[in-house]
Write an enzyme that holds these catalytic residues in place. Structure first.
Site, mmCIF file in Angstrom:
data_model
loop_
_atom_site.group_PDB
_atom_site.id
_atom_site.type_symbol
_atom_site.label_atom_id
_atom_site.label_comp_id
_atom_site.label_asym_id
_atom_site.label_seq_id
_atom_site.Cartn_x
_atom_site.Cartn_y
_atom_site.Cartn_z
ATOM 1 C CG ASN A 35 -1.984 1.014 1.238
ATOM 2 O OD1 ASN A 35 -1.884 1.996 0.507
ATOM 3 N ND2 ASN A 35 -3.006 0.803 2.056
ATOM 4 C CD GLU B 42 -5.275 -1.272 4.887
ATOM 5 O OE1 GLU B 42 -6.016 -0.581 5.598
ATOM 6 O OE2 GLU B 42 -4.169 -0.878 4.475
ATOM 7 C CB CYS C 172 -4.719 5.034 6.060
ATOM 8 S SG CYS C 172 -6.438 4.956 6.577
ATOM 9 C CG ASN D 184 -9.524 4.622 1.356
ATOM 10 O OD1 ASN D 184 -10.406 4.684 0.514
ATOM 11 N ND2 ASN D 184 -8.259 4.865 1.044
#
Ligand code: ING
Length: 301
Positions: free
Chosen positions: A106, A142, A168, A193
């Site tokens: 990510n 994730e 995040c 998010n």
């Protein structure tokens, strides 16, 4: 005064069915607004090209691959990078990275106003889980789709300042800001998010989520005398609500701008990097005040 006119480019929901081309068109429209406002730096959300796909349990590697970028820019995303270069705007962009040898991160990149990619960060603090969790109201996978970042928390010199990135969940961890603070960071950029409800405690709703979001970002800014630009992907994605609350926070932890909607929305603020100096030379003069002989547990456990 070292002013950087900075734009937080909040994005509303991206539905699972939405194409990268549609998304890139939305991002370019936001970039054009940033240009019209005189910005030279623009911050997009985490995983900005797609829906927040870690909410979906997938087993087919070919399906998982559709959410990742194997090159940046790609043919589909190149129009965004071209427009940023034309506008002379540096960008933070979050995306799902698949490397040549198949690793999945990510990731966020930082570009210079010339369009050159000058920095890359890979998300260190991955929240959630890796297998389908029947106890949860919705999934947050994730740990299934990404490896923990392997680049640490670097900083880069750009536009006359010391810039840092995170993503995040990283914003909830004081270590994130402190490692960059110890490198003299003056502006931390991050996208997020954040589900509007807690998948494991349904009584925790949007206001609680916004409280912890503001608390984390304002604390990180204040305790390291740095600007923090936090940019949401917001709104209802296929029935799953995400908070808004994009922020521009100054080096004293004060909120200078906050988004009002759950859609595509820009915040613009003239960030004077010299406002970091007082905090770094007085209350958070790390060299003078920190006592690292007492901090060992932070990295020993
Ligand atoms: N999203 C959420 C975030 O950290 C989360 C996950 C929310 C974890 C609230 C804990 C509490 O904002 C991402 N993508 O990290």
């Amino acid at each position: 005064m070292r002013e950087i006119v900075t734009a937080a480019l909040q994005m509303g929901p991206i539905q699972k069915a939405e194409s990268r081309k549609d998304v890139v068109d939305r991002m370019i429209a936001l970039l054009d607004q940033a240009k019209a406002a005189g910005a030279t730096l623009a911050v997009f959300p985490e995983l900005a090209f797609t829906t927040f796909f870690p909410r979906w349990y997938m087993e087919d590697p070919a399906e998982v691959d559709t959410w990742f970028e194997t090159e940046i820019p790609s043919a589909e995303t190149k129009p965004l990078f071209d427009r940023a270069r034309e506008h002379g705007i540096g960008m933070y962009v979050g995306y799902a990275e698949k490397t040549q040898d198949g690793q999945q991160f990510n990731t966020s990149i930082l570009t210079a106003p010339t369009g050159e990619i000058i920095g890359k960060y890979r998300k260190v603090h991955l929240p959630g889980h890796s297998e389908f969790d029947t106890e949860r109201d919705f999934q947050h996978l994730e740990k299934r789709y990404f490896e923990p970042g392997d680049l640490g928390f670097p900083v880069w010199h750009s536009q006359g300042g010391v810039m840092g990135m995170c993503i995040c969940n990283d914003r909830r961890w004081p270590e994130t800001y402190r490692v960059m603070g110890l490198q003299g960071v003056e502006m931390v950029m991050l996208g997020y998010n954040t589900p509007a409800v807690n998948s494991q405690m349904s009584s925790e709703g949007p206001e609680d989520r916004l409280f912890h979001h503001r608390l984390s970002v304002q604390s990180g800014a204040y305790q390291n005398a740095t600007w923090v630009i936090a940019v949401a992907k917001a709104g209802d994605e296929d029935g799953f609500p995400l908070i808004g609350g994009s922020l521009i926070v100054d080096p004293n932890g004060k909120i200078m701008a906050e988004s009002k909607t759950l859609g595509d929305e820009i915040l613009v603020h003239s960030c004077d990097l010299d406002l970091c100096t007082f905090g770094k030379e007085t209350i958070f003069d790390f060299a003078r005040h920190r006592r690292i002989e007492h901090y060992g547990l932070i990295t020993e456990r």
